[in-house]
Motif scaffolding. Sequence first.
Motif, PDB file in Angstrom:
ATOM      1  N   GLN A  55       0.414  12.540  10.844  1.00 31.17           N
ATOM      2  CA  GLN A  55       1.411  12.000   9.749  1.00 31.17           C
ATOM      3  C   GLN A  55       1.472  11.889   8.549  1.00 31.17           C
ATOM      4  O   GLN A  55       2.120  12.382   7.871  1.00 31.17           O
ATOM      5  CB  GLN A  55       1.413  10.652   9.894  1.00 31.17           C
ATOM      6  N   PHE A  56       0.582  11.545   7.772  1.00 36.04           N
ATOM      7  CA  PHE A  56      -0.592  12.068   6.604  1.00 36.04           C
ATOM      8  C   PHE A  56       0.082  13.951   6.420  1.00 36.04           C
ATOM      9  O   PHE A  56       1.434  14.059   4.665  1.00 36.04           O
ATOM     10  CB  PHE A  56      -1.836  11.854   5.702  1.00 36.04           C
ATOM     11  N   ILE A  71       3.955  14.673   5.548  1.00 35.56           N
ATOM     12  CA  ILE A  71       4.448  13.593   4.492  1.00 35.56           C
ATOM     13  C   ILE A  71       5.554  15.151   3.609  1.00 35.56           C
ATOM     14  O   ILE A  71       4.635  15.657   3.258  1.00 35.56           O
ATOM     15  CB  ILE A  71       3.741  13.202   3.673  1.00 35.56           C
ATOM     16  N   THR A  72       6.048  14.910   2.916  1.00 36.36           N
ATOM     17  CA  THR A  72       7.228  15.769   2.984  1.00 36.36           C
ATOM     18  C   THR A  72       7.427  15.579   1.278  1.00 36.36           C
ATOM     19  O   THR A  72       6.758  15.101   0.853  1.00 36.36           O
ATOM     20  CB  THR A  72       8.756  15.835   3.201  1.00 36.36           C
ATOM     21  N   GLU A 127       9.607  12.916  -0.224  1.00 36.18           N
ATOM     22  CA  GLU A 127       9.019  11.520   0.064  1.00 36.18           C
ATOM     23  C   GLU A 127       8.278  11.425  -0.805  1.00 36.18           C
ATOM     24  O   GLU A 127       7.670  10.013  -1.336  1.00 36.18           O
ATOM     25  CB  GLU A 127       8.316  11.056   1.614  1.00 36.18           C
ATOM     26  N   TRP A 128       6.987  11.915  -1.422  1.00 34.72           N
ATOM     27  CA  TRP A 128       5.392  11.914  -2.305  1.00 34.72           C
ATOM     28  C   TRP A 128       6.589  11.705  -3.663  1.00 34.72           C
ATOM     29  O   TRP A 128       5.445  10.244  -4.351  1.00 34.72           O
ATOM     30  CB  TRP A 128       5.041  12.541  -1.942  1.00 34.72           C
ATOM     31  N   LEU A 173       7.280   7.095   8.331  1.00 34.94           N
ATOM     32  CA  LEU A 173       7.417   6.317   6.900  1.00 34.94           C
ATOM     33  C   LEU A 173       5.847   6.645   5.838  1.00 34.94           C
ATOM     34  O   LEU A 173       5.779   5.679   5.418  1.00 34.94           O
ATOM     35  CB  LEU A 173       8.589   6.026   6.146  1.00 34.94           C
ATOM     36  N   ALA A 201       3.816   7.793   4.014  1.00 34.51           N
ATOM     37  CA  ALA A 201       3.694   7.808   2.429  1.00 34.51           C
ATOM     38  C   ALA A 201       4.161   6.637   1.506  1.00 34.51           C
ATOM     39  O   ALA A 201       4.304   5.145   0.598  1.00 34.51           O
ATOM     40  CB  ALA A 201       3.995   9.012   2.153  1.00 34.51           C
ATOM     41  N   THR A 202       5.473   6.021   2.270  1.00 35.73           N
ATOM     42  CA  THR A 202       5.943   5.021   1.962  1.00 35.73           C
ATOM     43  C   THR A 202       5.930   3.491   2.418  1.00 35.73           C
ATOM     44  O   THR A 202       5.357   2.694   1.410  1.00 35.73           O
ATOM     45  CB  THR A 202       7.593   4.855   2.284  1.00 35.73           C
TER      46      THR A 202
END
Length: 212
Positions: A11-12, A15-16, A19-20, A174, A176-177
């Motif tokens: 998942q990490f 991350i796009t 999103e970062w 999500l 990172a969120t």
Amino acid sequence: MGEFFQHILEQFLAITWIEWFGVVTGALCVYLAAKENMLNWPIAILSVITYIYIFYNAKLYGDTILQFYFLGTSVYGWYYWTYGKATDLKSERPIGILKPKDWGIITLILIVFSVLVGYLLKKYTDTDVPYIDAFCTVTSFIAQYLLTRKKLENWLIWIFVDIIYIPLYIHKNLLATSVLYFVFLFIALKGYLDWKKNYLKAHGLKPKVESI
């Protein structure tokens, strides 16, 4: 257990960059808000625009609508913190607190609109979390409004809703969120303690109570 951590790692890695970007600007704007720094508002605008795209694609429609609200309140908050109810246009808005009756109004608004928005999301969208999405959205509406009005208790409401948001965003992949909202949780706690200290310093042992 190994498969769980492998899933988290995947998942990490997925991350796009957008999103970062939302995570970094989001964390920065909340940190600056806790410090009563005016720059939190323009940075918030950048984060909000980013999350409109992210949440819409994640089918979190309540949160998508919330971002448009955040966009408007960021502009309003930027103005209000600078000039709101100040006798001198160079004076910033002081911190205020809520009256007991305000909590009753807030609770009523939260219940009514959470049910209403949740029903509409369930009926007219393909979200799989209509009522949770609605509850978090309405709670965030309230917290953001109190932040723009520079009410101390906005941080307590943010702490409450951040705790709910963390597992919701994990559910929506999500990651990172969700980490961002974990950070928000501690920033909100620090924000509350700092604002309370500043409020007591400005008003003494018997703080003035203001309405919304």
